[in-house]
Write a protein that holds these residues in place. Structure first.
Motif, short mmCIF file in Angstrom:
data_model
loop_
_atom_site.label_atom_id
_atom_site.label_comp_id
_atom_site.label_asym_id
_atom_site.label_seq_id
_atom_site.Cartn_x
_atom_site.Cartn_y
_atom_site.Cartn_z
N LEU A 187 0.82 -1.22 0.00
CA LEU A 187 0.00 0.00 0.00
C LEU A 187 0.85 1.27 0.00
O LEU A 187 0.75 2.07 -0.94
CB LEU A 187 -0.94 -0.01 1.19
N PRO A 188 1.70 1.50 1.00
CA PRO A 188 2.48 2.76 0.99
C PRO A 188 3.42 2.88 -0.20
O PRO A 188 3.75 3.99 -0.61
CB PRO A 188 3.24 2.73 2.32
N GLN A 189 3.85 1.75 -0.77
CA GLN A 189 4.72 1.80 -1.94
C GLN A 189 3.94 1.94 -3.24
O GLN A 189 4.51 1.94 -4.33
CB GLN A 189 5.60 0.54 -1.98
N ARG A 190 2.62 2.03 -3.12
CA ARG A 190 1.72 2.23 -4.26
C ARG A 190 1.86 1.13 -5.33
O ARG A 190 1.73 1.40 -6.52
CB ARG A 190 1.93 3.62 -4.88
N MET A 191 2.15 -0.09 -4.87
CA MET A 191 2.18 -1.22 -5.80
C MET A 191 0.78 -1.73 -6.09
O MET A 191 0.57 -2.53 -7.00
CB MET A 191 3.04 -2.34 -5.22
N ILE A 192 -0.19 -1.28 -5.30
CA ILE A 192 -1.59 -1.59 -5.54
C ILE A 192 -2.39 -0.30 -5.43
O ILE A 192 -1.96 0.66 -4.80
CB ILE A 192 -2.13 -2.64 -4.54
N ASP A 193 -3.56 -0.27 -6.06
CA ASP A 193 -4.38 0.95 -6.07
C ASP A 193 -5.36 1.01 -4.91
O ASP A 193 -5.99 2.04 -4.68
CB ASP A 193 -5.14 1.06 -7.39
N GLY A 194 -5.53 -0.10 -4.22
CA GLY A 194 -6.45 -0.14 -3.09
C GLY A 194 -6.39 -1.51 -2.45
O GLY A 194 -5.81 -2.45 -3.00
N ALA A 195 -7.01 -1.63 -1.27
CA ALA A 195 -6.91 -2.87 -0.52
C ALA A 195 -8.26 -3.30 0.03
O ALA A 195 -9.07 -2.47 0.45
CB ALA A 195 -5.91 -2.72 0.62
N ILE A 196 -8.47 -4.61 0.02
CA ILE A 196 -9.59 -5.23 0.73
C ILE A 196 -8.96 -6.02 1.87
O ILE A 196 -8.08 -6.85 1.64
CB ILE A 196 -10.40 -6.17 -0.18
N VAL A 197 -9.39 -5.76 3.10
CA VAL A 197 -8.69 -6.29 4.27
C VAL A 197 -9.60 -7.22 5.08
O VAL A 197 -10.66 -6.81 5.55
CB VAL A 197 -8.17 -5.15 5.16
N LEU A 198 -9.16 -8.46 5.23
CA LEU A 198 -9.75 -9.44 6.14
C LEU A 198 -8.56 -10.11 6.84
O LEU A 198 -8.25 -11.26 6.64
CB LEU A 198 -10.59 -10.46 5.38
N ASP A 199 -7.86 -9.30 7.63
CA ASP A 199 -6.56 -9.72 8.15
C ASP A 199 -6.28 -8.99 9.46
O ASP A 199 -6.03 -7.78 9.47
CB ASP A 199 -5.48 -9.39 7.12
N GLU A 200 -6.30 -9.74 10.55
CA GLU A 200 -6.11 -9.12 11.86
C GLU A 200 -4.68 -8.67 12.10
O GLU A 200 -4.40 -7.98 13.09
CB GLU A 200 -6.54 -10.08 12.96
N SER A 201 -3.73 -9.03 11.20
CA SER A 201 -2.35 -8.55 11.38
C SER A 201 -2.23 -7.05 11.10
O SER A 201 -1.24 -6.43 11.45
CB SER A 201 -1.38 -9.34 10.48
N PHE A 202 -3.23 -6.48 10.43
CA PHE A 202 -3.31 -5.02 10.30
C PHE A 202 -3.93 -4.46 11.58
O PHE A 202 -5.00 -4.90 11.99
CB PHE A 202 -4.22 -4.62 9.14
N SER A 203 -3.30 -3.49 12.19
CA SER A 203 -3.96 -2.77 13.27
C SER A 203 -4.86 -1.71 12.64
O SER A 203 -4.61 -1.24 11.53
CB SER A 203 -2.94 -2.11 14.19
N SER A 204 -5.89 -1.33 13.37
CA SER A 204 -6.78 -0.28 12.86
C SER A 204 -6.02 1.03 12.71
O SER A 204 -6.27 1.81 11.78
CB SER A 204 -7.97 -0.11 13.80
N GLU A 205 -5.07 1.28 13.61
CA GLU A 205 -4.27 2.51 13.53
C GLU A 205 -3.44 2.54 12.25
O GLU A 205 -3.30 3.59 11.60
CB GLU A 205 -3.35 2.62 14.75
#
Length: 335
Positions: free
Chosen positions: A104-122
């Motif tokens: 995401l921050p490297q802009r290798m994708i245009d958007g994300a769909i997230v079903l992954d608890e390894s991402f924090s909400s912050e």
């Protein structure tokens, strides 16, 4: 590996002319463009995707981030996402693990769909503040660049527990999911709310992890404790099937001594005999809608949060609980 400079040198033109030709720009004549493309093919030139994406501010790729790829749940969900992108010109890449977050921050994708608890909400809110578009399937997150497409977990859990109580059960076991799972927390919260309205109900939680083995272990515990017909709500089908398979090795009969309900209606649940009761919803629709919502976010359109509705799918043997001739715990399991 050949570069744009190599092509420009061979063609006797500027680097900018080569760039225009490779990107199909009308600023280069058809004859010059054809000659440059032929040289690029001859030199086996491969475009630098990262540099091109940075310049165009788009990759035409959507990332879906999943906790893992195990189990039967993800296939239909991903198929729905793929179908939702079919006419958009976007491709889908499935990711798992913390190292993949940098897409995401490297802009290798245009958007994300997230079903992954390894991402924090912050972390996700930080990306949204940077302008990244995100659809979340596993948390309540409010931000103009974030859309929620959530499963109606609470309604499903209420349907399951209320039905078990209607069958006359006085004992309810609930096999939970992973502590970090949003879906598990939502379902468990609804279970507790229903149980609180029935003070006669003996309620017990058994910790699980959404995998078959934890369902089998929960089944072992329940059989050892069983003294009257009991209701069991496993917070997903994988655990329910694991328990079901264990119970077939005992004298305890699903649909008589135990009424068992899962959640997700995965394909395997349809082949259990008697058929497993479960909470049903369209995983394909969930995936399709998440893709559609993300495309709207990327296009700058206004989108409202969406909810995937659920229904109770009864098993083949869902009659009232029976207590006559009930076996003592010592002989419920095979030695």
């Amino acid at each position: 590996m050949a570069t744009i400079k190599d092509i420009a040198k061979r063609a006797g033109v500027s680097i900018s002319t080569v760039s225009y030709a490779l990107n199909g720009s009308s600023k280069v004549t058809a004859e010059t463009s054809a000659r440059i493309l032929a040289i690029a093919k001859e030199l086996h030139y491969i475009p630098n995707a990262a540099a091109r994406n940075l310049k165009k501010q788009e990759s035409k790729v959507i990332g879906v981030f999943l906790s893992d790829f195990n189990g039967a749940f993800y296939g239909e969900l991903l198929q729905g996402m793929k179908e939702g992108l079919k006419r958009s010109g976007y491709d889908l890449v499935a990711c798992s693990g913390k190292q993949s977050h940098r897409l995401l921050p490297q802009r290798m994708i245009d958007g994300a769909i997230v079903l992954d608890e390894s991402f924090s909400s912050e972390e996700l809110l930080g990306y949204a503040d940077m302008g990244h578009k995100v659809v979340v399937l596993d948390r309540d997150l409010r931000h103009p660049n974030v859309n929620q497409v959530l499963l109606d977990n609470k309604a499903g859990a209420r349907l399951a527990v209320e039905h078990l109580i209607e069958l006359g059960h006085r004992t309810l076991y609930v096999v939970t999911g992973p502590k970090g799972s949003f879906d598990s927390r939502q379902r468990l919260q609804a279970v507790k709310q229903v149980a609180a309205r029935h003070p006669h109900l003996r309620y017990k939680e058994i910790e699980g992890d959404f995998k078959k083995a934890s369902g089998a272990l929960a089944g072992l515990q329940i059989v050892q404790e069983l003294t009257e017909p009991a209701a069991v709500f496993c917070l997903n089908d994988e655990m329910a099937i694991g328990m079901y398979e264990y119970l077939t090795t005992t004298d305890v009969r699903v649909g008589r001594e135990i009424h068992l309900i899962g959640f997700d209606n995965i394909d395997a649940s349809q082949y259990m005999r008697p058929r497993l009761a479960t909470i049903d919803y369209s995983k394909r629709m969930w995936g399709w809608l998440s893709s559609e919502q993300l495309l709207k976010l990327i296009a700058g359109e206004y989108v409202e949060h969406e909810r995937i509705y659920v229904t109770l799918k009864k098993g083949d043997s869902m009659g009232p609980a029976h207590s006559s001739g009930f076996a003592e715990p010592s002989r419920l399991a095979h030695s």
